[in-house]
Design a protein around this motif. Structure first.
Motif, PDB file in Angstrom:
ATOM      1  N   LEU A   1       3.114  12.159  17.722  1.00  0.00           N
ATOM      2  CA  LEU A   1       3.170  13.617  17.550  1.00  0.00           C
ATOM      3  C   LEU A   1       4.189  14.067  16.500  1.00  0.00           C
ATOM      4  CD1 LEU A   1       2.767  14.850  21.246  1.00  0.00           C
ATOM      5  CD2 LEU A   1       1.156  15.168  19.385  1.00  0.00           C
ATOM      6  N   GLY A   2       4.627  13.142  15.653  1.00  0.00           N
ATOM      7  CA  GLY A   2       5.425  13.552  14.494  1.00  0.00           C
ATOM      8  C   GLY A   2       6.922  13.609  14.668  1.00  0.00           C
ATOM      9  N   CYS A   3       7.459  13.047  15.764  1.00  0.00           N
ATOM     10  CA  CYS A   3       8.926  12.982  15.883  1.00  0.00           C
ATOM     11  C   CYS A   3       9.458  11.920  14.918  1.00  0.00           C
ATOM     12  CB  CYS A   3       9.324  12.610  17.307  1.00  0.00           C
ATOM     13  SG  CYS A   3       8.916  13.882  18.518  1.00  0.00           S
ATOM     14  N   THR A   4      10.778  11.756  14.885  1.00  0.00           N
ATOM     15  CA  THR A   4      11.389  10.787  13.971  1.00  0.00           C
ATOM     16  C   THR A   4      11.795   9.537  14.742  1.00  0.00           C
ATOM     17  OG1 THR A   4      12.179  12.593  12.616  1.00  0.00           O
ATOM     18  CG2 THR A   4      13.274  10.488  12.308  1.00  0.00           C
TER      19      THR A   4
ATOM     20  N   CYS B   1      10.590   5.791  19.330  1.00  0.00           N
ATOM     21  CA  CYS B   1      10.544   7.246  19.192  1.00  0.00           C
ATOM     22  C   CYS B   1      11.212   7.870  20.413  1.00  0.00           C
ATOM     23  CB  CYS B   1       9.083   7.692  19.083  1.00  0.00           C
ATOM     24  SG  CYS B   1       8.946   9.469  18.977  1.00  0.00           S
TER      25      CYS B   1
ATOM     26  N   CYS C   1      10.897  10.786  21.572  1.00  0.00           N
ATOM     27  CA  CYS C   1      10.125  11.826  22.261  1.00  0.00           C
ATOM     28  C   CYS C   1       9.271  11.270  23.395  1.00  0.00           C
ATOM     29  CB  CYS C   1       9.257  12.576  21.263  1.00  0.00           C
ATOM     30  SG  CYS C   1      10.236  13.592  20.146  1.00  0.00           S
TER      31      CYS C   1
ATOM     32  N   VAL D   1      12.992  19.326  13.278  1.00  0.00           N
ATOM     33  CA  VAL D   1      12.304  18.311  12.465  1.00  0.00           C
ATOM     34  C   VAL D   1      12.201  16.972  13.206  1.00  0.00           C
ATOM     35  CG1 VAL D   1      12.302  17.091  10.259  1.00  0.00           C
ATOM     36  CG2 VAL D   1      12.991  19.494  10.354  1.00  0.00           C
ATOM     37  N   PRO D   2      13.320  16.407  13.696  1.00  0.00           N
ATOM     38  CA  PRO D   2      13.180  15.072  14.297  1.00  0.00           C
ATOM     39  C   PRO D   2      12.476  15.037  15.651  1.00  0.00           C
ATOM     40  CG  PRO D   2      15.514  15.639  13.986  1.00  0.00           C
ATOM     41  CD  PRO D   2      14.723  16.826  13.590  1.00  0.00           C
ATOM     42  N   TYR D   3      12.443  16.161  16.362  1.00  0.00           N
ATOM     43  CA  TYR D   3      11.873  16.133  17.716  1.00  0.00           C
ATOM     44  C   TYR D   3      10.669  17.067  17.834  1.00  0.00           C
ATOM     45  CZ  TYR D   3      16.439  14.054  18.187  1.00  0.00           C
ATOM     46  OH  TYR D   3      17.535  13.257  17.987  1.00  0.00           O
ATOM     47  N   ARG D   4       9.968  17.278  16.734  1.00  0.00           N
ATOM     48  CA  ARG D   4       8.901  18.277  16.706  1.00  0.00           C
ATOM     49  C   ARG D   4       7.731  17.929  17.624  1.00  0.00           C
ATOM     50  NH1 ARG D   4       6.415  20.204  12.525  1.00  0.00           N
ATOM     51  NH2 ARG D   4       4.362  19.880  13.391  1.00  0.00           N
ATOM     52  N   GLY D   5       7.636  16.678  18.043  1.00  0.00           N
ATOM     53  CA  GLY D   5       6.527  16.277  18.912  1.00  0.00           C
ATOM     54  C   GLY D   5       6.771  16.558  20.380  1.00  0.00           C
ATOM     55  N   ARG D   6       7.978  17.029  20.723  1.00  0.00           N
ATOM     56  CA  ARG D   6       8.235  17.296  22.136  1.00  0.00           C
ATOM     57  C   ARG D   6       8.891  18.654  22.371  1.00  0.00           C
ATOM     58  NH1 ARG D   6      10.777  12.929  26.481  1.00  0.00           N
ATOM     59  NH2 ARG D   6      10.786  14.349  28.248  1.00  0.00           N
TER      60      ARG D   6
ATOM     61  N   ARG E   1      18.567  12.393  23.986  1.00  0.00           N
ATOM     62  CA  ARG E   1      18.079  11.215  24.730  1.00  0.00           C
ATOM     63  C   ARG E   1      18.613  11.243  26.162  1.00  0.00           C
ATOM     64  NH1 ARG E   1      15.858   6.595  21.910  1.00  0.00           N
ATOM     65  NH2 ARG E   1      15.787   7.012  19.686  1.00  0.00           N
TER      66      ARG E   1
ATOM     67  N   TRP F   1      16.647  13.847  28.166  1.00  0.00           N
ATOM     68  CA  TRP F   1      15.284  13.442  28.514  1.00  0.00           C
ATOM     69  C   TRP F   1      15.245  12.266  29.491  1.00  0.00           C
ATOM     70  CZ3 TRP F   1      13.192  13.915  22.808  1.00  0.00           C
ATOM     71  CH2 TRP F   1      12.871  15.246  22.588  1.00  0.00           C
TER      72      TRP F   1
END
Lengths: 176, 137
Positions: free
Chosen positions: A116-119, A132, A134, B53-58, B132, B135
């Protein structure tokens, strides 16, 4: 009979092949109007579509690190590239994880997770993998997807000139 | 990702993955000149980039709370916004501000991201370890 026909033709208006005054004025005014409208509109249309007509040059290569400093252990490098989006030009910072394989070939991976595009980060859990934060996607050192993500990490184009590593655009992974 | 980037037909599919809400607090009082207001928003953007930017997926970034009323009232309002965001499904709420004087105790929020007392932004590593930890808590 022939006398009668002769009389009918006498009453018909004379057929002229020349342009009438009305037609002449219509054509002249229409042509002038079209010319003036075209002169105003065509430059505006050309201006609007200019970014579409511009040649899409390949990604510029950016110097990132000396080749001698690249090891088998992936290192994070940050570099800036200028980005053109239509009329808008900006400079964005990119990140790459750069390393050498067993044969000494330098390669650079994009850290953008394919889930989903995280780093992703290298070796956070001491497993010699990218992971990742996320959703716990994991990738091998070559960027091969191990869990969660469906595809491997992308690579950057790599070029080495005079002992310096240059990175270009993003390409699909060639190693996984 | 920003709230506005989520398409209506994608939301139900993405919902289980996007469990964290980022609620930005600009912290303006209304006494700012246009230049100061611009600076406030630029500072907020800079600190938000460290998470967006780095955590855009969550992480889903919500619209910012730009103006602040009296601290007690604002604290109450912020608490109720966080509470409602959790009720509608977010598991974690992260509050973020670029102001050094905007940091209230909000029990409904899980994490505050702020600059230090000198106005320096937190490092990537700092944020990474905090997130981290959140989560995995």
């Amino acid at each position: 009979m022939s006398n009668h026909e002769h009389q009918d033709s006498k009453h018909q208006p004379a057929q002229r092949n020349e342009m009438s005054r009305r037609q002449f004025l219509s054509y002249t005014l229409g042509g002038t109007t079209a010319f003036m409208v075209g002169g105003a509109v065509l430059p505006m249309v050309r201006f609007a579509v200019d970014p579409l007509l511009a040649k899409g040059g390949g990604a510029t290569l950016v110097k990132v690190i000396e080749e001698s400093k690249v090891t088998e252990e992936p290192q994070e490098v940050k570099f800036k590239v200028s980005q053109v989006d239509g009329w808008y030009k900006s400079e964005t910072e990119k990140v790459a994880w750069i390393s050498k394989d067993a044969s000494g070939k330098v390669f650079a991976l994009s850290p953008v997770c394919k889930h989903l595009g995280c780093t992703v980060f290298w070796n956070t859990h001491g497993r010699n993998e990218y992971d990742c934060p996320c959703h716990d996607a994991r990738y091998s050192k070559d960027g091969k997807n191990i869990t969660v993500a469906n595809s491997p990490l992308d690579e950057y184009e790599v070029d080495i000139q005079d002992g310096v590593v240059y990175l270009g655009g993003i390409i699909p992974n060639t190693r996984a | 990702m920003k709230f506005s980037e989520i398409e209506a037909e994608q939301w139900e599919e993405l919902r289980p993955y996007l469990d964290t809400c980022l609620l930005p607090v600009t912290g303006m009082t209304g006494a700012e000149s246009p230049l100061e207001a611009t600076q406030c928003l630029e500072d907020l953007r800079d600190i938000m980039d460290l998470i967006e930017v780095p955590y855009r997926g969550r992480v889903v970034t919500y619209p910012a709370l730009h103006y602040m009323s009296e601290p007690e009232h604002f604290q109450q309002a912020l608490s109720s916004y966080c509470s409602r965001l959790k009720q509608q499904g977010f598991k974690y709420i992260i509050l973020i501000t670029a102001k050094t004087n905007v940091r209230f105790q909000i029990s409904e929020a899980d994490l505050w991201i702020t600059p230090d007392e000198d106005g320096n932004l937190p490092s990537d590593a700092d944020i990474n370890s905090k997130i981290r930890e959140l989560w995995h808590s």
